[in-house]
Design a protein around this motif. Structure first.
Motif, PDB file in Angstrom:
ATOM      1  N   PRO A 249       0.834  -1.208   0.000  1.00 57.34           N
ATOM      2  CA  PRO A 249       0.000   0.000   0.000  1.00 57.34           C
ATOM      3  C   PRO A 249       0.864   1.251   0.000  1.00 57.34           C
ATOM      4  O   PRO A 249       2.014   1.224   0.446  1.00 57.34           O
ATOM      5  CB  PRO A 249      -0.786  -0.125   1.305  1.00 57.34           C
ATOM      6  CG  PRO A 249       0.102  -0.934   2.201  1.00 57.34           C
ATOM      7  CD  PRO A 249       0.806  -1.905   1.296  1.00 57.34           C
ATOM      8  N   LEU A 250       0.306   2.347  -0.514  1.00 60.37           N
ATOM      9  CA  LEU A 250       1.074   3.593  -0.528  1.00 60.37           C
ATOM     10  C   LEU A 250       1.427   4.054   0.877  1.00 60.37           C
ATOM     11  O   LEU A 250       2.543   4.496   1.139  1.00 60.37           O
ATOM     12  CB  LEU A 250       0.273   4.689  -1.251  1.00 60.37           C
ATOM     13  CG  LEU A 250       0.146   4.540  -2.767  1.00 60.37           C
ATOM     14  CD1 LEU A 250      -0.678   5.692  -3.335  1.00 60.37           C
ATOM     15  CD2 LEU A 250       1.517   4.488  -3.440  1.00 60.37           C
ATOM     16  N   ALA A 251       0.486   3.948   1.791  1.00 59.08           N
ATOM     17  CA  ALA A 251       0.715   4.385   3.165  1.00 59.08           C
ATOM     18  C   ALA A 251       1.247   3.237   4.016  1.00 59.08           C
ATOM     19  O   ALA A 251       0.895   2.070   3.801  1.00 59.08           O
ATOM     20  CB  ALA A 251      -0.579   4.911   3.768  1.00 59.08           C
ATOM     21  N   VAL A 252       2.094   3.565   4.971  1.00 52.35           N
ATOM     22  CA  VAL A 252       2.582   2.555   5.907  1.00 52.35           C
ATOM     23  C   VAL A 252       1.404   2.016   6.718  1.00 52.35           C
ATOM     24  O   VAL A 252       0.626   2.795   7.267  1.00 52.35           O
ATOM     25  CB  VAL A 252       3.629   3.155   6.857  1.00 52.35           C
ATOM     26  CG1 VAL A 252       4.091   2.109   7.869  1.00 52.35           C
ATOM     27  CG2 VAL A 252       4.806   3.715   6.074  1.00 52.35           C
ATOM     28  N   PRO A 253       1.231   0.713   6.786  1.00 53.40           N
ATOM     29  CA  PRO A 253       0.123   0.175   7.588  1.00 53.40           C
ATOM     30  C   PRO A 253       0.224   0.619   9.040  1.00 53.40           C
ATOM     31  O   PRO A 253       1.327   0.761   9.595  1.00 53.40           O
ATOM     32  CB  PRO A 253       0.306  -1.340   7.461  1.00 53.40           C
ATOM     33  CG  PRO A 253       1.091  -1.532   6.202  1.00 53.40           C
ATOM     34  CD  PRO A 253       1.999  -0.341   6.107  1.00 53.40           C
ATOM     35  N   ALA A 254      -0.919   0.851   9.663  1.00 54.70           N
ATOM     36  CA  ALA A 254      -0.924   1.255  11.072  1.00 54.70           C
ATOM     37  C   ALA A 254      -0.384   0.142  11.958  1.00 54.70           C
ATOM     38  O   ALA A 254       0.309   0.392  12.958  1.00 54.70           O
ATOM     39  CB  ALA A 254      -2.345   1.630  11.500  1.00 54.70           C
ATOM     40  N   SER A 255      -0.687  -1.092  11.591  1.00 55.49           N
ATOM     41  CA  SER A 255      -0.172  -2.244  12.327  1.00 55.49           C
ATOM     42  C   SER A 255      -0.247  -3.466  11.423  1.00 55.49           C
ATOM     43  O   SER A 255      -1.010  -3.490  10.454  1.00 55.49           O
ATOM     44  CB  SER A 255      -0.977  -2.494  13.605  1.00 55.49           C
ATOM     45  OG  SER A 255      -2.320  -2.823  13.293  1.00 55.49           O
ATOM     46  N   LEU A 256       0.552  -4.460  11.749  1.00 58.25           N
ATOM     47  CA  LEU A 256       0.555  -5.720  11.017  1.00 58.25           C
ATOM     48  C   LEU A 256       0.738  -6.854  12.015  1.00 58.25           C
ATOM     49  O   LEU A 256       1.523  -6.726  12.962  1.00 58.25           O
ATOM     50  CB  LEU A 256       1.692  -5.761   9.984  1.00 58.25           C
ATOM     51  CG  LEU A 256       1.535  -4.886   8.739  1.00 58.25           C
ATOM     52  CD1 LEU A 256       2.854  -4.830   7.970  1.00 58.25           C
ATOM     53  CD2 LEU A 256       0.422  -5.417   7.847  1.00 58.25           C
ATOM     54  N   PRO A 257       0.043  -7.970  11.826  1.00 57.40           N
ATOM     55  CA  PRO A 257       0.218  -9.092  12.746  1.00 57.40           C
ATOM     56  C   PRO A 257       1.593  -9.719  12.590  1.00 57.40           C
ATOM     57  O   PRO A 257       2.108  -9.830  11.485  1.00 57.40           O
ATOM     58  CB  PRO A 257      -0.897 -10.058  12.337  1.00 57.40           C
ATOM     59  CG  PRO A 257      -1.164  -9.731  10.898  1.00 57.40           C
ATOM     60  CD  PRO A 257      -0.947  -8.257  10.762  1.00 57.40           C
ATOM     61  N   LEU A 258       2.182 -10.103  13.706  1.00 55.83           N
ATOM     62  CA  LEU A 258       3.487 -10.755  13.692  1.00 55.83           C
ATOM     63  C   LEU A 258       3.298 -12.219  14.064  1.00 55.83           C
ATOM     64  O   LEU A 258       2.836 -12.531  15.169  1.00 55.83           O
ATOM     65  CB  LEU A 258       4.433 -10.080  14.688  1.00 55.83           C
ATOM     66  CG  LEU A 258       5.862 -10.623  14.765  1.00 55.83           C
ATOM     67  CD1 LEU A 258       6.559 -10.471  13.424  1.00 55.83           C
ATOM     68  CD2 LEU A 258       6.639  -9.911  15.856  1.00 55.83           C
ATOM     69  N   PRO A 259       3.609 -13.154  13.161  1.00 52.70           N
ATOM     70  CA  PRO A 259       3.466 -14.569  13.489  1.00 52.70           C
ATOM     71  C   PRO A 259       4.258 -14.946  14.736  1.00 52.70           C
ATOM     72  O   PRO A 259       5.269 -14.307  15.077  1.00 52.70           O
ATOM     73  CB  PRO A 259       4.010 -15.280  12.251  1.00 52.70           C
ATOM     74  CG  PRO A 259       3.855 -14.278  11.141  1.00 52.70           C
ATOM     75  CD  PRO A 259       4.090 -12.942  11.788  1.00 52.70           C
ATOM     76  N   ALA A 260       3.805 -15.988  15.395  1.00 60.05           N
ATOM     77  CA  ALA A 260       4.458 -16.418  16.634  1.00 60.05           C
ATOM     78  C   ALA A 260       5.892 -16.863  16.385  1.00 60.05           C
ATOM     79  O   ALA A 260       6.765 -16.698  17.243  1.00 60.05           O
ATOM     80  CB  ALA A 260       3.657 -17.549  17.277  1.00 60.05           C
ATOM     81  N   ALA A 261       6.140 -17.443  15.223  1.00 60.18           N
ATOM     82  CA  ALA A 261       7.490 -17.908  14.887  1.00 60.18           C
ATOM     83  C   ALA A 261       7.795 -17.591  13.433  1.00 60.18           C
ATOM     84  O   ALA A 261       6.924 -17.693  12.571  1.00 60.18           O
ATOM     85  CB  ALA A 261       7.612 -19.408  15.129  1.00 60.18           C
ATOM     86  N   LEU A 262       9.035 -17.189  13.183  1.00 58.67           N
ATOM     87  CA  LEU A 262       9.489 -16.894  11.831  1.00 58.67           C
ATOM     88  C   LEU A 262      10.582 -17.888  11.442  1.00 58.67           C
ATOM     89  O   LEU A 262      11.245 -18.468  12.315  1.00 58.67           O
ATOM     90  CB  LEU A 262      10.032 -15.466  11.753  1.00 58.67           C
ATOM     91  CG  LEU A 262       9.047 -14.344  12.069  1.00 58.67           C
ATOM     92  CD1 LEU A 262       9.735 -12.987  11.971  1.00 58.67           C
ATOM     93  CD2 LEU A 262       7.852 -14.395  11.140  1.00 58.67           C
ATOM     94  N   PRO A 263      10.792 -18.109  10.138  1.00 61.70           N
ATOM     95  CA  PRO A 263      11.801 -19.072   9.702  1.00 61.70           C
ATOM     96  C   PRO A 263      13.178 -18.772  10.291  1.00 61.70           C
ATOM     97  O   PRO A 263      13.604 -17.614  10.364  1.00 61.70           O
ATOM     98  CB  PRO A 263      11.810 -18.910   8.178  1.00 61.70           C
ATOM     99  CG  PRO A 263      10.455 -18.381   7.846  1.00 61.70           C
ATOM    100  CD  PRO A 263      10.080 -17.505   8.992  1.00 61.70           C
TER     101      PRO A 263
END
Length: 298
Positions: free
Chosen positions: A206-220
């Motif tokens: 999106p053009l605008a920075v998202p207000a928030s984004l979900p963070l998965p419990a674990a990343l690779p």
């Protein structure tokens, strides 16, 4: 296996564009599996993470001569794919040869041409000196460091990265997300010397920075993205090309027509629903559609 080397830009039939996939897109795949998946789908090259990018992140055992390095080379030979770049080194105040030499050796064993780095040292003079030493060491391996301007790091804009790279003798890695989020303009991209940009990484958003984004419990690999929303977006939740609002066609028009393109689209939600091959294929089709549209608009 899907045919490769078929994407054209510019006047019909004049420029063949190689399309690769960055490891961050499918970081859970070990390097040999990434090569196999990329080849089956139809990519031309891969980028591989041979050095952890975040604190506490695990590394794939890619030392020269290691079983995983040898298997990766075997699959490269079998498929005809190449390793264009290896990553990733944050260059800070205390970064030195012990930090980059193992990655350079791993990259050289794979035939890599570039080594992706980011400037996290706020002292521009010291950063330039460190990059100059890295560039000299990398030259002995046939590798050129590429300084990537990243929106949430001290070196965040294209023009500044270009000035540092020219002074240090290295190159610049353009990432569509950070070009947009870092506040750089397309004129900044157009002003770059053509030989300063060996590759462009593509994603959308999106053009605008998202207000928030979900963070998965674990990343690779235990990668971290627990800082700002910019970090979460960059490492976890980019959009597939064509699904966002970035001016991607204009970005591509601002670089030489034959510049290789690399898909860097970590997308946790989509990856939870699709197989690795399906996700890789979706991204490749999206980039090819973008190139077709660009040619049609020319």
């Amino acid at each position: 296996m899907t045919p490769r080397h078929t994407t054209l830009r510019g006047a019909p039939g004049t420029e063949v564009v190689e399309i690769g996939i960055a490891h961050l897109t499918l970081l859970a795949l070990p390097p040999p599996e990434l090569v196999t998946t990329a080849a089956q789908v139809g990519y031309d090259f891969v980028g591989l993470r041979v050095k952890a990018a975040t604190p506490g992140e695990r590394e794939y055992p890619m030392e020269p001569g290691s079983p995983m390095s040898r298997e990766t080379l075997r699959r490269l030979d079998d498929t005809g794919l190449t390793v264009r770049d290896v990553e990733f080194l944050p260059v800070g105040p205390d970064t030195g040869p012990d930090d980059w030499r193992p990655a350079l050796a791993a990259g050289a064993a794979l035939g890599a041409r570039t080594f992706s780095v980011v400037g996290v040292d706020p002292d521009r003079g010291r950063l330039t000196d460190t990059l100059s030493r890295l560039t000299a060491d990398a030259a002995g391996h046939g590798i050129v460091p590429t300084l990537e301007p990243i929106s949430y790091q001290p070196v965040s804009q294209v023009a500044e990265a270009a000035a540092i790279a020219r002074a240090a003798g290295c190159a610049v890695l353009l990432d569509a997300l950070h070009v947009h989020r870092g506040g750089s303009s397309l004129d900044d991209v157009r002003a770059l010397d053509p030989d300063l940009v060996p590759c462009v990484q593509l994603c959308d958003g999106p053009l605008a920075v998202p207000a928030s984004l979900p963070l998965p419990a674990a990343l690779p690999l235990g990668m971290r993205a627990d800082g700002s929303v910019l970090q979460v977006e960059a490492r976890v939740q980019r959009e597939v090309v064509g699904e966002g609002e970035f001016r991607l066609a204009e970005l591509l028009a601002a670089v030489p027509p034959a510049t290789p393109l690399s898909v860097e689209v970590p997308h946790a939600a989509l990856q939870a629903r699709l197989s690795s091959a399906e996700f890789a294929a979706l991204n490749l089709s999206a980039v090819r559609a973008l190139l077709g549209k660009e040619d049609g608009d020319a």
